[in-house]
Design a protein around this motif. Structure first.
Motif, short mmCIF file in Angstrom:
data_model
loop_
_atom_site.label_atom_id
_atom_site.label_comp_id
_atom_site.label_asym_id
_atom_site.label_seq_id
_atom_site.Cartn_x
_atom_site.Cartn_y
_atom_site.Cartn_z
N GLN A 67 -7.84 -2.83 -14.55
CA GLN A 67 -8.40 -3.08 -15.88
C GLN A 67 -7.31 -3.41 -16.89
OE1 GLN A 67 -10.53 0.61 -16.26
NE2 GLN A 67 -12.43 -0.23 -15.43
N ALA A 68 -6.17 -2.73 -16.79
CA ALA A 68 -5.05 -3.05 -17.68
C ALA A 68 -4.55 -4.46 -17.40
CB ALA A 68 -3.93 -2.03 -17.50
N ALA A 69 -4.44 -4.82 -16.12
CA ALA A 69 -3.98 -6.17 -15.75
C ALA A 69 -4.97 -7.22 -16.22
CB ALA A 69 -3.80 -6.25 -14.23
N GLU A 70 -6.25 -6.92 -16.14
CA GLU A 70 -7.28 -7.88 -16.59
C GLU A 70 -7.15 -8.14 -18.09
OE1 GLU A 70 -11.26 -7.72 -13.98
OE2 GLU A 70 -10.76 -5.80 -14.92
N ARG A 71 -6.93 -7.07 -18.86
CA ARG A 71 -6.81 -7.23 -20.31
C ARG A 71 -5.57 -8.06 -20.66
NH1 ARG A 71 -8.57 -1.74 -20.08
NH2 ARG A 71 -6.43 -0.97 -20.26
N ARG A 72 -4.46 -7.77 -19.97
CA ARG A 72 -3.24 -8.54 -20.23
C ARG A 72 -3.41 -9.99 -19.82
NH1 ARG A 72 -0.18 -3.80 -17.16
NH2 ARG A 72 -0.21 -2.21 -18.80
N ALA A 73 -4.03 -10.21 -18.66
CA ALA A 73 -4.22 -11.58 -18.18
C ALA A 73 -5.13 -12.37 -19.12
CB ALA A 73 -4.81 -11.55 -16.77
N THR A 74 -6.10 -11.70 -19.72
CA THR A 74 -6.99 -12.38 -20.66
C THR A 74 -6.21 -12.88 -21.87
OG1 THR A 74 -8.90 -11.05 -19.98
CG2 THR A 74 -9.00 -12.09 -22.15
N ILE A 75 -5.31 -12.05 -22.39
CA ILE A 75 -4.50 -12.45 -23.55
C ILE A 75 -3.52 -13.55 -23.15
CG2 ILE A 75 -2.78 -11.66 -25.22
CD1 ILE A 75 -4.14 -8.93 -25.13
N MET A 76 -2.93 -13.45 -21.97
CA MET A 76 -2.03 -14.50 -21.50
C MET A 76 -2.77 -15.82 -21.34
SD MET A 76 0.18 -12.29 -18.71
CE MET A 76 1.49 -13.50 -18.47
N ASP A 77 -3.98 -15.75 -20.85
CA ASP A 77 -4.80 -16.96 -20.71
C ASP A 77 -5.03 -17.61 -22.07
OD1 ASP A 77 -7.72 -18.20 -20.79
OD2 ASP A 77 -7.02 -18.34 -18.72
N ALA A 78 -5.36 -16.79 -23.06
CA ALA A 78 -5.59 -17.32 -24.42
C ALA A 78 -4.31 -17.93 -24.99
CB ALA A 78 -6.10 -16.21 -25.33
N SER A 79 -3.17 -17.31 -24.71
CA SER A 79 -1.89 -17.83 -25.19
C SER A 79 -1.58 -19.19 -24.58
CB SER A 79 -0.77 -16.84 -24.87
OG SER A 79 -0.93 -15.62 -25.55
N MET A 80 -1.78 -19.31 -23.29
CA MET A 80 -1.48 -20.58 -22.62
C MET A 80 -2.47 -21.67 -23.03
SD MET A 80 -0.06 -19.60 -18.85
CE MET A 80 -1.49 -18.65 -18.35
N THR A 81 -3.71 -21.28 -23.27
CA THR A 81 -4.68 -22.25 -23.76
C THR A 81 -4.27 -22.77 -25.13
OG1 THR A 81 -6.48 -21.18 -22.53
CG2 THR A 81 -7.10 -22.59 -24.37
N SER A 82 -3.69 -21.90 -25.95
CA SER A 82 -3.18 -22.32 -27.25
C SER A 82 -2.07 -23.35 -27.09
CB SER A 82 -2.66 -21.10 -28.02
OG SER A 82 -2.08 -21.47 -29.24
N VAL A 83 -1.21 -23.14 -26.07
CA VAL A 83 -0.11 -24.09 -25.81
C VAL A 83 -0.67 -25.44 -25.38
CG1 VAL A 83 1.88 -24.57 -24.33
CG2 VAL A 83 1.53 -22.27 -25.23
N THR A 84 -1.65 -25.44 -24.49
CA THR A 84 -2.22 -26.71 -24.05
C THR A 84 -2.95 -27.43 -25.19
OG1 THR A 84 -4.24 -25.60 -23.25
CG2 THR A 84 -2.46 -25.95 -21.65
N ASP A 85 -3.58 -26.66 -26.06
CA ASP A 85 -4.27 -27.27 -27.20
C ASP A 85 -3.29 -28.00 -28.13
OD1 ASP A 85 -6.70 -26.36 -26.31
OD2 ASP A 85 -6.80 -24.64 -27.66
N ILE A 86 -2.18 -27.34 -28.43
CA ILE A 86 -1.20 -27.97 -29.33
C ILE A 86 -0.51 -29.15 -28.64
CG2 ILE A 86 0.79 -26.53 -28.75
CD1 ILE A 86 -0.25 -27.74 -32.25
N ALA A 87 -0.35 -29.07 -27.32
CA ALA A 87 0.25 -30.20 -26.59
C ALA A 87 -0.67 -31.42 -26.65
CB ALA A 87 0.50 -29.80 -25.14
N GLN A 88 -1.96 -31.20 -26.52
CA GLN A 88 -2.91 -32.31 -26.63
C GLN A 88 -2.84 -32.94 -28.03
OE1 GLN A 88 -6.62 -30.29 -25.34
NE2 GLN A 88 -6.78 -31.88 -23.79
N GLN A 89 -2.69 -32.09 -29.04
CA GLN A 89 -2.62 -32.61 -30.41
C GLN A 89 -1.37 -33.46 -30.62
OE1 GLN A 89 -5.02 -32.23 -32.94
NE2 GLN A 89 -3.71 -33.83 -33.80
N VAL A 90 -0.22 -32.98 -30.12
CA VAL A 90 1.03 -33.74 -30.26
C VAL A 90 0.93 -35.07 -29.51
CG1 VAL A 90 3.49 -33.76 -29.69
CG2 VAL A 90 2.45 -31.70 -30.66
#
Length: 343
Positions: A67-90
């Motif tokens: 459960q702890a790993a799932e919570r951390r992985a969820t936040i990491m997923d959101a962080s990487m999605t943020s990176v891909t979003d800004i890359a698409q914008q650039v």
């Protein structure tokens, strides 16, 4: 005619005491919900109960880790999605602004956008959860990127100058790329210049007795380096607009196109990481659900062994009460009988 004797009186009293003991057991079952207050009272099932309880405890420990790993992985997923979003914008901005690069104000806007993209990526990779940095490997307390976009751009500028291309000097796209690669540790291969943590080991979690899962990522991952490379190439190409044009009429176009390609590669690689993390998250969830089902079976088995049927215990309690009252009456009558009563 039989006359009560001592043996009969003792037998009646013994039966009364036994009834009292059973009544007490029934009363305990009603109040506690358990068949017995001690393991010995369960007889041969006591060892099975302990085995079930030990197995349940072990699975609950694994579930807490999952459960702890799932919570951390969820936040990491959101962080990487943020990176891909800004890359698409650039990438989109690279296409839309290319025809207007002769305008100094447009170039300034592009540089500002690249800096914002770098800062957004830094912020995403500095994500924290429960007091630990998620992209620092096993150095949980270390901020993975302890700098800003201005710091990174200045570091690349310093490297370009060290390579023999100070501001005002004609430069090529390859020269800018080489300086960025050196800083990022891409070519030659080395430590990323921006990465503050000393750990590049991905975090693992033990999710079962004989199974560990690697689910972590560090901020110096090749995908993130490539993403930063695209952003830095965008910023440096525009910043060195005049110097690139001094080299050849097409040099800026080449450099700006390369920047877009690097951004696209960073996007693709980061997106692959998102997909891989998604697979691991699914594995974590499937394993957790499996443990939950096993725990339910163990709990039911423990219940069958130790839990009393309260309704049955109440019925037994009432029956024993009637029996005990009858025993008291018989004992009282026997205590008053003697040979004199029959003379």
């Amino acid at each position: 005619m039989r006359v009560a004797n001592l043996a009969q009186s003792l037998l009646t009293r013994t039966q009364t005491l036994q009834t009292q003991a059973r009544l007490q057991i029934a009363e305990q079952q009603i109040s506690t919900g358990y068949k017995s207050n001690v393991f010995s009272g369960l007889g041969g099932d006591s060892k099975k109960l302990l085995d079930f309880d030990r197995a349940r405890s072990g699975l609950e420990t694994f579930m807490a880790t999952i459960q702890a790993a799932e919570r951390r992985a969820t936040i990491m997923d959101a962080s990487m999605t943020s990176v891909t979003d800004i890359a698409q914008q650039v990438r989109a901005d690279n296409f839309s602004t290319r025809a207007f690069m002769g305008d100094a104000s447009v170039r300034q806007n592009v540089m500002t956008g690249a800096e914002e993209a770098i800062n957004t990526t830094i912020s995403a990779l500095n994500a924290q959860f429960e007091g630990r940095y998620l992209f620092s490997g096993y150095e949980f307390d270390t901020k993975p990127i302890d700098m800003t976009a201005d710091d990174m751009i200045a570091a690349v500028e310093a490297q370009l100058t060290a390579d023999g291309f100070p501001p005002g000097t004609p430069v090529t796209a390859a020269d800018i790329e080489a300086a960025i690669d050196t800083y990022l540790g891409i070519n030659p291969a080395g430590a990323a210049g921006y990465y503050a943590s000393g750990s590049s080991d991905t975090v693992t979690a033990r999710i079962d007795e004989n199974q560990e899962m690697d689910y972590g990522l560090t901020a110096d991952n090749a995908a993130f380096r490539e993403t930063f490379k695209g952003f830095l190439m965008t910023s440096m190409s525009v910043d060195r607009y005049d110097e690139l044009n001094q080299t050849s009429a097409t040099e800026f176009d080449d450099s700006f196109t390369d920047a877009r390609v690097f951004v696209e590669q960073g996007f693709d690689q980061t997106n692959q990481l998102v997909g891989q993390l998604g697979i691991r998250r699914q594995k974590l969830e499937d394993t957790r659900i499996g443990h939950e089902k096993t725990i339910d079976i163990l709990v039911q088995g423990m219940s069958d062994i130790q839990d009393a049927d309260v309704y049955e215990a109440i019925t037994e309690f009432q029956r024993l009460q009637v029996q005990l009252q009858a025993s008291y009456q018989v004992t009282a009558q026997l205590s008053n009988l003697s040979l004199v009563n029959f003379i």
